[in-house]
Design a protein around this motif. Structure first.
Motif, mmCIF file in Angstrom:
data_model
loop_
_atom_site.group_PDB
_atom_site.id
_atom_site.type_symbol
_atom_site.label_atom_id
_atom_site.label_comp_id
_atom_site.label_asym_id
_atom_site.label_seq_id
_atom_site.Cartn_x
_atom_site.Cartn_y
_atom_site.Cartn_z
ATOM 1 N N ILE A 33 16.973 28.269 -16.368
ATOM 2 C CA ILE A 33 16.504 26.930 -16.732
ATOM 3 C C ILE A 33 17.160 26.575 -18.375
ATOM 4 O O ILE A 33 16.366 25.646 -18.657
ATOM 5 C CB ILE A 33 14.843 27.007 -16.825
ATOM 6 C CG1 ILE A 33 14.394 28.122 -17.713
ATOM 7 C CG2 ILE A 33 14.382 27.317 -15.444
ATOM 8 C CD1 ILE A 33 12.876 28.169 -18.285
ATOM 9 N N ASP A 34 17.946 27.089 -18.756
ATOM 10 C CA ASP A 34 18.469 26.964 -19.995
ATOM 11 C C ASP A 34 19.886 26.313 -19.896
ATOM 12 O O ASP A 34 20.678 26.751 -20.636
ATOM 13 C CB ASP A 34 18.163 28.123 -21.098
ATOM 14 C CG ASP A 34 19.226 29.381 -20.492
ATOM 15 O OD1 ASP A 34 19.591 29.397 -19.145
ATOM 16 O OD2 ASP A 34 19.277 30.397 -20.901
ATOM 17 N N ASN A 94 19.216 22.214 -14.247
ATOM 18 C CA ASN A 94 17.656 22.838 -14.200
ATOM 19 C C ASN A 94 16.707 22.642 -15.258
ATOM 20 O O ASN A 94 15.460 22.660 -15.297
ATOM 21 C CB ASN A 94 18.088 24.303 -13.992
ATOM 22 C CG ASN A 94 19.132 24.826 -12.729
ATOM 23 O OD1 ASN A 94 18.866 23.984 -11.691
ATOM 24 N ND2 ASN A 94 19.701 25.845 -12.910
ATOM 25 N N GLU A 95 17.189 22.707 -16.372
ATOM 26 C CA GLU A 95 16.426 22.549 -17.475
ATOM 27 C C GLU A 95 15.840 21.334 -17.624
ATOM 28 O O GLU A 95 14.551 21.160 -17.877
ATOM 29 C CB GLU A 95 17.440 22.555 -18.910
ATOM 30 C CG GLU A 95 16.607 22.520 -20.237
ATOM 31 C CD GLU A 95 17.442 23.007 -21.497
ATOM 32 O OE1 GLU A 95 16.956 22.958 -22.427
ATOM 33 O OE2 GLU A 95 18.286 23.659 -21.175
ATOM 34 N N ASN A 96 16.359 20.155 -17.006
ATOM 35 C CA ASN A 96 15.487 18.958 -17.230
ATOM 36 C C ASN A 96 14.385 18.885 -15.902
ATOM 37 O O ASN A 96 13.286 18.461 -16.231
ATOM 38 C CB ASN A 96 16.364 17.726 -16.720
ATOM 39 C CG ASN A 96 15.830 16.288 -16.854
ATOM 40 O OD1 ASN A 96 15.841 15.511 -16.021
ATOM 41 N ND2 ASN A 96 15.302 16.249 -18.376
ATOM 42 N N CYS A 97 14.660 19.635 -14.898
ATOM 43 C CA CYS A 97 13.711 19.902 -13.937
ATOM 44 C C CYS A 97 12.414 20.671 -14.646
ATOM 45 O O CYS A 97 11.358 20.425 -14.262
ATOM 46 C CB CYS A 97 14.135 20.418 -12.591
ATOM 47 S SG CYS A 97 15.224 19.303 -11.714
ATOM 48 N N TYR A 98 12.851 21.650 -15.176
ATOM 49 C CA TYR A 98 11.940 22.668 -15.755
ATOM 50 C C TYR A 98 11.118 21.676 -16.797
ATOM 51 O O TYR A 98 9.787 21.964 -16.876
ATOM 52 C CB TYR A 98 12.641 23.575 -16.331
ATOM 53 C CG TYR A 98 11.626 24.685 -17.362
ATOM 54 C CD1 TYR A 98 10.917 25.565 -16.837
ATOM 55 C CD2 TYR A 98 11.627 24.483 -18.809
ATOM 56 C CE1 TYR A 98 10.100 26.403 -17.517
ATOM 57 C CE2 TYR A 98 10.836 25.243 -19.524
ATOM 58 C CZ TYR A 98 10.119 26.096 -18.638
ATOM 59 O OH TYR A 98 9.099 26.973 -19.630
ATOM 60 N N ASP A 99 11.772 20.847 -17.593
ATOM 61 C CA ASP A 99 11.074 20.213 -18.625
ATOM 62 C C ASP A 99 10.203 19.177 -17.970
ATOM 63 O O ASP A 99 8.949 19.318 -18.750
ATOM 64 C CB ASP A 99 12.066 19.310 -19.221
ATOM 65 C CG ASP A 99 13.108 19.982 -20.561
ATOM 66 O OD1 ASP A 99 12.711 21.195 -20.709
ATOM 67 O OD2 ASP A 99 13.983 19.495 -20.682
ATOM 68 N N VAL A 106 11.529 19.188 -3.985
ATOM 69 C CA VAL A 106 12.940 19.433 -3.872
ATOM 70 C C VAL A 106 13.993 18.253 -4.449
ATOM 71 O O VAL A 106 13.804 17.321 -4.023
ATOM 72 C CB VAL A 106 13.360 19.577 -2.490
ATOM 73 C CG1 VAL A 106 14.884 20.289 -2.274
ATOM 74 C CG2 VAL A 106 12.380 20.709 -1.662
ATOM 75 N N VAL A 107 14.782 18.811 -5.314
ATOM 76 C CA VAL A 107 15.450 17.903 -6.231
ATOM 77 C C VAL A 107 17.084 17.890 -5.800
ATOM 78 O O VAL A 107 17.605 19.149 -5.539
ATOM 79 C CB VAL A 107 15.512 18.294 -7.569
ATOM 80 C CG1 VAL A 107 16.429 17.273 -8.537
ATOM 81 C CG2 VAL A 107 14.039 18.392 -8.022
ATOM 82 N N ASP A 108 17.568 16.927 -5.338
ATOM 83 C CA ASP A 108 18.839 16.658 -4.904
ATOM 84 C C ASP A 108 19.301 17.129 -3.376
ATOM 85 O O ASP A 108 20.307 17.312 -3.147
ATOM 86 C CB ASP A 108 19.999 17.339 -5.551
ATOM 87 C CG ASP A 108 20.388 16.759 -6.979
ATOM 88 O OD1 ASP A 108 20.198 15.514 -7.084
ATOM 89 O OD2 ASP A 108 21.326 17.322 -7.639
ATOM 90 N N SER A 109 18.143 17.210 -2.507
ATOM 91 C CA SER A 109 18.478 17.410 -1.186
ATOM 92 C C SER A 109 17.213 16.951 -0.403
ATOM 93 O O SER A 109 16.112 17.045 -0.961
ATOM 94 C CB SER A 109 18.743 18.989 -0.954
ATOM 95 O OG SER A 109 19.077 19.252 0.566
ATOM 96 N N VAL A 150 10.774 13.185 -15.501
ATOM 97 C CA VAL A 150 9.626 12.317 -15.056
ATOM 98 C C VAL A 150 9.279 12.181 -13.640
ATOM 99 O O VAL A 150 8.094 12.367 -13.471
ATOM 100 C CB VAL A 150 10.025 11.126 -15.560
ATOM 101 C CG1 VAL A 150 8.895 9.676 -15.341
ATOM 102 C CG2 VAL A 150 10.299 10.867 -17.326
ATOM 103 N N ASN A 151 10.211 12.344 -12.861
ATOM 104 C CA ASN A 151 9.845 12.329 -11.408
ATOM 105 C C ASN A 151 9.132 13.644 -11.140
ATOM 106 O O ASN A 151 8.231 13.449 -10.074
ATOM 107 C CB ASN A 151 11.006 12.034 -10.595
ATOM 108 C CG ASN A 151 11.551 10.757 -10.666
ATOM 109 O OD1 ASN A 151 10.919 9.634 -10.264
ATOM 110 N ND2 ASN A 151 12.641 10.419 -11.370
ATOM 111 N N VAL A 152 9.513 14.751 -11.578
ATOM 112 C CA VAL A 152 9.017 16.036 -11.303
ATOM 113 C C VAL A 152 7.385 16.037 -11.979
ATOM 114 O O VAL A 152 6.580 16.397 -11.456
ATOM 115 C CB VAL A 152 9.677 17.153 -12.120
ATOM 116 C CG1 VAL A 152 8.805 18.406 -11.873
ATOM 117 C CG2 VAL A 152 11.013 17.461 -11.271
#
Length: 394
Positions: free
Chosen positions: A83-84, A89-94, A157-160, A340-342
């Protein structure tokens, strides 16, 4: 399971792209189509209440059941490269962390599984322990069987989109929200900016693996360069390294699996990323879009060592990663507003308004754009004006 968004239109640019390998002359440029992306503000600090993504944003939906009255959600984010990575990945974690920060009764755990082939099994192992999962990346496409067997669990699920274990498409599952983005729009902006900025008239894009989202970035960038050449009189050439050409995970109509470009082959290989970056710089490229996860950090290093190269960040505002002494290598960043979407979907699970959906997000939902904020980019006034001129066309 994944559709290449708008690529049929962008192929008018790509197939005529003035692509230059280290050994080949550029191809001729044809008239560019009128397709552009739209600017949005930098996304790293966007408040949840300001997000412009509507629950009905795309299209086909399936209503899910409300979350349990007990409220507090236990959430897991599973990634292959951590997540770093300073980007995807980090943006999804944020986004997940922002939710937990505002809901202290909820918890968040990140799980890293470097073996891509074991990601689905990892979720299967964890599914009994968590209420909701944030799953960034194309490798989670096969999550459908797990989601179907666990209707009381939620999957972002992000990107799929998702399939069953046999690869059959599963649409609008009531406990699954898939978000795919029109990366070709952000890539297009980056291509226009690169063509208007280059001093050597050579530009490039570096990707991680040829998943649909990365191919979207690649083709969008190529189309943006061609558009600038055709409409603004630039003479930029695309530099490609044949030894790093990409093999598409999902064949592209009219091209098959061979998509060219510059692919590291991993999202977590900084050494090879630096090798690709240095080779492109040695070939004359002085503006490079980097969409390669942690591998992109190697490209950043190569650009910093070269000292006369701009890099365009990807997915998030990467200006802080571009610091190089008293200078900065980041020209701008192509944005995907994932955090924001997550956050919004976790809020929906929490308050019982979650709706299962396969959402395609772009400029029309303020989910794709580029950084134009003063102090976070180094675009010339002319380039900003040109970008402002073309973005309303989409």
């Amino acid at each position: 399971a994944v559709v290449y968004v708008l690529l049929a239109i962008l192929m008018a640019f790509v197939l005529s792209a003035c692509t230059k390998t280290a050994d080949e002359a550029p191809a001729a440029t044809e008239t560019a189509a009128e397709e552009v992306a739209v600017e949005v503000p930098a996304a790293e600090e966007v408040a949840v209440e300001d997000a412009a993504v509507d629950a009905s944003a795309d299209k086909d939906t399936a209503e899910g059941e409300a979350a349990p009255e007990g409220k507090g959600l236990s959430i897991s984010i599973v990634t292959s490269s951590g997540i770093d990575d300073g980007s995807f990945n980090e943006n999804c974690y944020d986004g997940a962390k922002a939710f937990v920060d505002s809901h202290p009764d909820s918890t968040l755990r990140d799980v890293k599984e470097p073996d891509l082939s074991k990601l689905i099994d990892t979720v299967a192992t964890l599914v009994g322990d968590y209420d909701a999962f944030v799953l960034p990346g194309y490798n989670f496409a096969g999550i459908g069987d797990i989601a179907t067997a666990n209707p009381d669990k939620y999957f972002l699920v992000v990107d799929s989109t998702v399939t069953d274990s046999e690869g059959n498409m599963l649409s609008n599952l009531p406990n699954v929200y898939t978000m795919t983005f029109q990366e070709e729009q952000g890539g297009f902006f980056a291509g226009v900016a690169a063509a208007l900025t280059t001093k050597t008239n050579k530009v490039a894009v570096v990707n991680g693996i040829a998943f649909p989202s990365n191919v979207n970035y690649q083709f969008g960038f190529m189309a943006g360069v061609n558009y600038a050449n055709a409409k603004f009189g630039t003479k930029a050439e695309l530099v490609e390294l044949p030894s790093f050409a990409g093999t598409a995970a999902v064949p592209v109509e009219g091209m098959g699996e061979n998509v060219g470009g510059n692919y590291v082959g991993s999202f977590a290989d900084e050494a090879t990323g630096k090798e690709v970056g240095k080779a492109l710089i040695d070939a004359g490229a002085d503006v490079i879009l980097v969409a390669a996860g942690s591998s992109g950090n190697g490209v950043f290093t190569a650009a910093k060592e070269a000292g006369n190269v701009f890099v365009i960040g990807c997915d998030v505002d990467q200006y802080d990663d571009g610091v190089n002494g008293d200078k900065n290598i980041i020209l701008t960043s192509a944005l995907k507003i994932m955090d924001v979407n997550v956050t919004r979907q976790l809020e929906a699970i929490y308050d019982g308004t979650f709706v299962g959906m396969d959402a395609t997000l772009g400029v029309d939902t303020d989910s794709v754009g580029y950084v134009s904020e003063a102090g976070r980019q180094q675009l010339s006034d002319e380039t900003l004006e040109k970008l402002a001129e073309v973005y309303p066309l989409l």
